[in-house]
Scaffold this active site. Structure first.
Site, short mmCIF file in Angstrom:
data_model
loop_
_atom_site.label_atom_id
_atom_site.label_comp_id
_atom_site.label_asym_id
_atom_site.label_seq_id
_atom_site.Cartn_x
_atom_site.Cartn_y
_atom_site.Cartn_z
CE1 TYR B 289 -4.28 1.39 0.13
CE2 TYR B 289 -3.18 3.05 1.44
CZ TYR B 289 -4.26 2.64 0.70
OH TYR B 289 -5.33 3.49 0.53
CE1 TYR B 339 -5.24 5.80 -1.86
CE2 TYR B 339 -6.53 7.79 -2.14
CZ TYR B 339 -5.96 6.83 -1.31
OH TYR B 339 -6.12 6.93 0.04
#
Lengths: 139, 385
Positions: B289, B339
């Site tokens: 992440y 994203y």
């Protein structure tokens, strides 16, 4: 809501004494009335002994810088545009709790890790008074 | 701890285009990604009976998507409150729901107009209630500001440098150059990185991920069911969700977090590896992440790929490049692909394990790690071909 205003802290039943204290230029911190562990932000139960008995005490206002940032690109720009660059820091108070605040009164480049600071009070939006921190001499 | 090793699989993948302005509704994005995931698996919509999502008030409810898809019996429809911490939580929860008999085939999606619609951090209430009364009045409002605060602490404790952060951005952009879906594909140099303007020191523009309109979806089902479907199943070996004590009142609240140089990853690592029955040395690639360059460093340390404090030198060593010992974010990550709050990481890991990653394929990829989250709570999953 006023688009040009900074966020206004809204006191609740847990936090009212904290913000009242700021108006009197006193940094009030909640602690457990049973085991005396300080806690911030204020909340119902002690994370250490789980007692729901609490009390308030006046902190020394002295602390050190745990971490900090320098805001260059503000969001929202219309609110913070005139303040940049400004410093937000995590402050470890002597009493053992951590707060978010601004460091004022010096060039952001001069801030260092574990720098000693002390509280000062500045007017915020409306009748709000905000606890901020400025450098102090090391003990 | 997750104890369903290899019993469940990801059988279908779907996503929309990743853009700055989708020109359509979030509901339509969600439906497109979900339809594609069902089609990819070869599962008729009539057979889907579960749907799970997560959001920050920036998406559409799972039942709305079930309705728009025409699912006849969406018996298990759940919305989690969360952003980048939940991307693996939803797939793990899908497996748990099937194990419990609550559903048989579950769509997991994330959808938002994250650039043209609801932009994170830009629209916070100007009456600061709850935990934000102690943060927002001081101008501490956005996620880049929050994560920069953590990054500074790592720099204080370990001497982590701007160049080390830059090496993460540069490496992921190199990978994105091979990915036709990536929003940012132009290679960047260290000079480009160092010249990019400060947003909130110590973060420059290139430390911060993209804002994206788009959606991703995966279909989770039983392993034996998946084996009858269109693609080779990708099995869920293990996973974990959580963090340490004092996670705070929301994802932004780190006032009570003891050590800002280590995040949720350090706390879930043991559960993650024990559930999967492997260790970090067994992973062929990882999709970590990367909402910010720095979050990668903390997760690599926390999950045991290197020791605390060694994350900076590790990422700068070349180890995370495509030909390194641990290829990371082979699609370009959140920093350069898109994203979609970490669910696009899961899609990329599955593509790599299927051998469908085209020019960015890591040869011989059999085991992949996906992570989601940057601060006090998060989730991770180990997948295998």
């Amino acid at each position: 809501m006023n688009d040009a205003s900074k966020p206004i802290p809204v006191a609740d039943s847990d936090s009212a004494p904290f913000w009242e204290g700021c108006r009197e230029h006193r940094l009030l911190i909640q602690r457990c009335a049973s085991c005396k562990t300080p806690r911030f932000p204020p909340m119902r139960a002690c994370p250490k002994c789980h007692s729901t008995l609490s009390e308030w005490f006046e902190a020394s206002g002295r602390g050190t810088v745990y971490s900090w940032i320098v805001v260059q690109h503000p969001v929202p720009r219309e609110v913070y545009g005139q303040d940049v660059p400004y410093v937000v820091a995590l402050i470890d108070l002597e009493e053992g709790v951590r707060m978010v605040s601004n460091i004022i009164g010096l060039d952001p480049r001069a801030i260092g890790a574990n720098m000693p600071v002390e509280v000062t009070f500045e007017p915020g939006e409306g009748d709000v008074v905000l606890p901020k921190f400025k450098p102090r001499e090391a003990p | 701890m997750f104890t369903l090793r290899d019993k469940y699989a990801i059988a279908g993948l779907g996503e929309t285009a990743y853009t700055k302005n989708s020109g359509t509704t979030v509901l339509n994005l969600a439906v497109e990604a979900c339809q594609k995931a069902a089609d990819d698996a070869g599962v008729p919509v009539e057979e889907i009976d579960g749907i799970i999502s997560y959001n920050f008030g920036d998406s559409v409810p799972a039942i709305a998507v079930a309705t728009a898809l025409g699912i006849p019996n969406a018996g298990y429809a759940v919305d989690f409150a969360g952003g980048g911490n939940a991307a693996n939580l939803i797939t793990l929860t899908a497996a748990a729901a099937i194990e419990a008999g609550l559903a048989k085939s579950v769509l997991c999606f994330r959808a938002m107009n994250g650039r043209s619609g609801f932009r994170l951090g830009g629209g916070r209430e100007f009456q600061a209630r709850g935990i934000t009364q102690y943060t927002a009045p001081f101008g501490w409002i956005t996620y880049p500001q929050a994560m920069a605060m953590w990054c500074r602490r790592h720099m204080i404790e370990y001497g982590t440098t701007a160049e080390q952060l830059g090496s993460v951005a540069i490496t992921f952009r190199e990978n994105a150059s091979l990915n036709e879906r990536a929003m940012q594909r132009e290679p960047i140099t260290m000079d480009d990185y160092m010249a990019s303007r400060f947003i909130v020191e110590p973060f420059r523009m290139l430390d911060i991920c993209l804002e994206t309109d788009g959606a991703c979806a995966v279909l989770v089902t039983k392993a034996e069911h998946a084996r009858d479907l269109r693609h080779t199943p990708v099995y869920i070996m293990g996973g974990a969700y959580g963090g340490g004590p004092n996670q705070g009142e929301d994802l932004f609240d780190a006032i009570r977090w003891p050590d800002h140089s280590q995040n949720y990853a350090a706390y879930i690592a043991d559960d993650l590896w024990r559930s999967a029955g492997i260790g970090p040395q067994d992973v062929d690639l990882a999709e970590i992440y990367d909402c910010f360059t720095y979050s990668v460093i903390m997760q690599l340390e926390g999950l045991g790929f290197c020791k605390p404090g060694e994350g900076g030198p590790f990422v700068a060593s070349g180890a995370i490049k495509r030909d390194g010992s641990l290829p990371l974010n082979t699609h370009g990550g959140l920093l350069s692909e898109a994203y979609i709050h970490g669910l696009n990481h899961v899609l990329e890991a599955v593509r790599q394990l299927r051998g469908e990653a085209g020019p960015r394929q890591i040869p011989g990829a059999e085991i992949a790690l996906t992570t989601a989250g940057a601060m006090t709570c998060g989730s991770a999953m180990v997948l295998r071909a």
